[in-house]
Design a protein around this motif. Structure first.
Motif, PDB file in Angstrom:
ATOM      1  N   GLY A   1      30.764 -19.736  -9.398  1.00 58.80           N
ATOM      2  CA  GLY A   1      29.548 -18.969  -9.151  1.00 58.80           C
ATOM      3  C   GLY A   1      29.734 -17.679  -8.387  1.00 58.80           C
ATOM      4  O   GLY A   1      28.776 -16.925  -8.199  1.00 58.80           O
TER       5      GLY A   1
ATOM      6  N   SER B   1      21.264 -11.806  -5.241  1.00 56.12           N
ATOM      7  CA  SER B   1      21.439 -13.243  -4.995  1.00 56.12           C
ATOM      8  C   SER B   1      22.573 -13.791  -5.844  1.00 56.12           C
ATOM      9  O   SER B   1      22.881 -13.275  -6.923  1.00 56.12           O
ATOM     10  CB  SER B   1      20.155 -14.007  -5.340  1.00 56.12           C
ATOM     11  OG  SER B   1      19.078 -13.602  -4.533  1.00 56.12           O
TER      12      SER B   1
ATOM     13  N   ARG C   1      24.380 -17.964  -6.596  1.00 53.07           N
ATOM     14  CA  ARG C   1      24.409 -19.384  -6.269  1.00 53.07           C
ATOM     15  C   ARG C   1      25.806 -19.923  -6.533  1.00 53.07           C
ATOM     16  O   ARG C   1      26.309 -19.842  -7.659  1.00 53.07           O
ATOM     17  CB  ARG C   1      23.393 -20.186  -7.078  1.00 53.07           C
ATOM     18  CG  ARG C   1      23.287 -21.627  -6.568  1.00 53.07           C
ATOM     19  CD  ARG C   1      22.226 -22.430  -7.276  1.00 53.07           C
ATOM     20  NE  ARG C   1      22.676 -22.963  -8.555  1.00 53.07           N
ATOM     21  CZ  ARG C   1      22.183 -24.065  -9.116  1.00 53.07           C
ATOM     22  NH1 ARG C   1      21.228 -24.737  -8.503  1.00 53.07           N
ATOM     23  NH2 ARG C   1      22.633 -24.464 -10.288  1.00 53.07           N
TER      24      ARG C   1
ATOM     25  N   SER D   1      28.482 -23.103  -6.619  1.00 47.31           N
ATOM     26  CA  SER D   1      28.501 -24.543  -6.872  1.00 47.31           C
ATOM     27  C   SER D   1      29.862 -25.100  -6.488  1.00 47.31           C
ATOM     28  O   SER D   1      30.880 -24.424  -6.623  1.00 47.31           O
ATOM     29  CB  SER D   1      28.237 -24.842  -8.347  1.00 47.31           C
ATOM     30  OG  SER D   1      26.979 -24.368  -8.749  1.00 47.31           O
TER      31      SER D   1
ATOM     32  N   PHE E   1      20.556 -17.997   3.353  1.00 54.52           N
ATOM     33  CA  PHE E   1      21.349 -18.947   2.571  1.00 54.52           C
ATOM     34  C   PHE E   1      20.739 -20.343   2.683  1.00 54.52           C
ATOM     35  O   PHE E   1      20.197 -20.712   3.730  1.00 54.52           O
ATOM     36  CB  PHE E   1      22.788 -19.019   3.084  1.00 54.52           C
ATOM     37  CG  PHE E   1      23.628 -17.786   2.834  1.00 54.52           C
ATOM     38  CD1 PHE E   1      23.068 -16.596   2.398  1.00 54.52           C
ATOM     39  CD2 PHE E   1      24.996 -17.828   3.042  1.00 54.52           C
ATOM     40  CE1 PHE E   1      23.844 -15.467   2.178  1.00 54.52           C
ATOM     41  CE2 PHE E   1      25.799 -16.714   2.831  1.00 54.52           C
ATOM     42  CZ  PHE E   1      25.212 -15.536   2.399  1.00 54.52           C
ATOM     43  N   THR E   2      20.877 -21.112   1.613  1.00 55.03           N
ATOM     44  CA  THR E   2      20.414 -22.497   1.606  1.00 55.03           C
ATOM     45  C   THR E   2      21.472 -23.391   0.985  1.00 55.03           C
ATOM     46  O   THR E   2      21.922 -23.128  -0.137  1.00 55.03           O
ATOM     47  CB  THR E   2      19.101 -22.641   0.823  1.00 55.03           C
ATOM     48  OG1 THR E   2      18.108 -21.779   1.386  1.00 55.03           O
ATOM     49  CG2 THR E   2      18.605 -24.080   0.876  1.00 55.03           C
TER      50      THR E   2
ATOM     51  N   SER F   1      22.408 -27.131  -0.470  1.00 54.41           N
ATOM     52  CA  SER F   1      21.755 -28.305  -1.036  1.00 54.41           C
ATOM     53  C   SER F   1      22.808 -29.118  -1.783  1.00 54.41           C
ATOM     54  O   SER F   1      23.913 -28.635  -2.033  1.00 54.41           O
ATOM     55  CB  SER F   1      20.617 -27.905  -1.970  1.00 54.41           C
ATOM     56  OG  SER F   1      21.119 -27.141  -3.056  1.00 54.41           O
TER      57      SER F   1
ATOM     58  N   TYR G   1      25.582 -27.025  -3.476  1.00 59.22           N
ATOM     59  CA  TYR G   1      25.260 -25.652  -3.856  1.00 59.22           C
ATOM     60  C   TYR G   1      25.068 -24.795  -2.602  1.00 59.22           C
ATOM     61  O   TYR G   1      24.706 -25.285  -1.536  1.00 59.22           O
ATOM     62  CB  TYR G   1      23.987 -25.607  -4.686  1.00 59.22           C
ATOM     63  CG  TYR G   1      24.014 -26.476  -5.912  1.00 59.22           C
ATOM     64  CD1 TYR G   1      23.462 -27.755  -5.891  1.00 59.22           C
ATOM     65  CD2 TYR G   1      24.598 -26.024  -7.092  1.00 59.22           C
ATOM     66  CE1 TYR G   1      23.483 -28.560  -7.015  1.00 59.22           C
ATOM     67  CE2 TYR G   1      24.624 -26.822  -8.225  1.00 59.22           C
ATOM     68  CZ  TYR G   1      24.070 -28.085  -8.184  1.00 59.22           C
ATOM     69  OH  TYR G   1      24.097 -28.884  -9.296  1.00 59.22           O
TER      70      TYR G   1
ATOM     71  N   GLN H   1      22.878 -21.408  -2.169  1.00 59.87           N
ATOM     72  CA  GLN H   1      22.034 -20.335  -2.677  1.00 59.87           C
ATOM     73  C   GLN H   1      22.070 -19.201  -1.672  1.00 59.87           C
ATOM     74  O   GLN H   1      21.717 -19.401  -0.493  1.00 59.87           O
ATOM     75  CB  GLN H   1      20.599 -20.825  -2.881  1.00 59.87           C
ATOM     76  CG  GLN H   1      19.639 -19.757  -3.349  1.00 59.87           C
ATOM     77  CD  GLN H   1      19.953 -19.258  -4.749  1.00 59.87           C
ATOM     78  OE1 GLN H   1      20.247 -20.052  -5.640  1.00 59.87           O
ATOM     79  NE2 GLN H   1      19.905 -17.947  -4.949  1.00 59.87           N
TER      80      GLN H   1
ATOM     81  N   ASN I   1      20.717 -15.472  -0.818  1.00 63.67           N
ATOM     82  CA  ASN I   1      19.736 -14.433  -1.109  1.00 63.67           C
ATOM     83  C   ASN I   1      19.897 -13.279  -0.122  1.00 63.67           C
ATOM     84  O   ASN I   1      20.522 -13.427   0.930  1.00 63.67           O
ATOM     85  CB  ASN I   1      18.326 -15.003  -1.014  1.00 63.67           C
ATOM     86  CG  ASN I   1      18.072 -16.105  -2.011  1.00 63.67           C
ATOM     87  OD1 ASN I   1      18.621 -16.121  -3.111  1.00 63.67           O
ATOM     88  ND2 ASN I   1      17.210 -17.052  -1.629  1.00 63.67           N
TER      89      ASN I   1
END
Length: 118
Positions: free
Chosen positions: A8, A17, A19, A21, A67-68, A70, A79, A81, A83
């Protein structure tokens, strides 16, 4: 053992952005801790985001709110994410997973390059 493969990464303009993985294979368990680290040229590797064994998450101050992290336990995948990316987010991003106690391990992926242009 657990093997990790990141994907990714890429080149994105500031404000964009991406993402990331990280797919895990092997003797992965849902309560294993999974983290994202990054290392920029000439700098030490730093912890960016963590998904702990108790389900809690934590972030570096520099990425909190942008950032997130998950995870999908059914897919053994974590992951990140990202942004509102900034040029200072440019680095190689590494996935890390570990378990303490019974059958411990500490595994790292090969890294994926993220480059943010201004």
């Amino acid at each position: 053992q657990v093997q990790l493969v990141e994907s990714g990464g890429g080149l994105v303009q500031a404000g964009g952005s991406l993402r990331l993985s990280c797919a895990a294979s092997g003797m992965m368990r849902r309560f294993d801790t999974m983290n994202w680290y990054r290392q920029a040229p000439g700098k030490q590797r730093e912890l960016v985001a963590a998904f702990s064994s108790d389900g809690s998450t934590n972030y570096a101050d520099s990425v909190r709110g942008r950032f997130t992290i998950s995870r999908d336990n059914a897919k053994n995948t974590v992951y990140l994410q990202m942004n509102s990316l900034k040029p200072e987010d440019t680095a190689v991003y590494y996935c890390n997973a570990y378990r303490r106690g019974f059958a411990p391990y500490d595994s790292w992926g090969q890294g994926t390059q993220v480059t943010v242009s201004s």
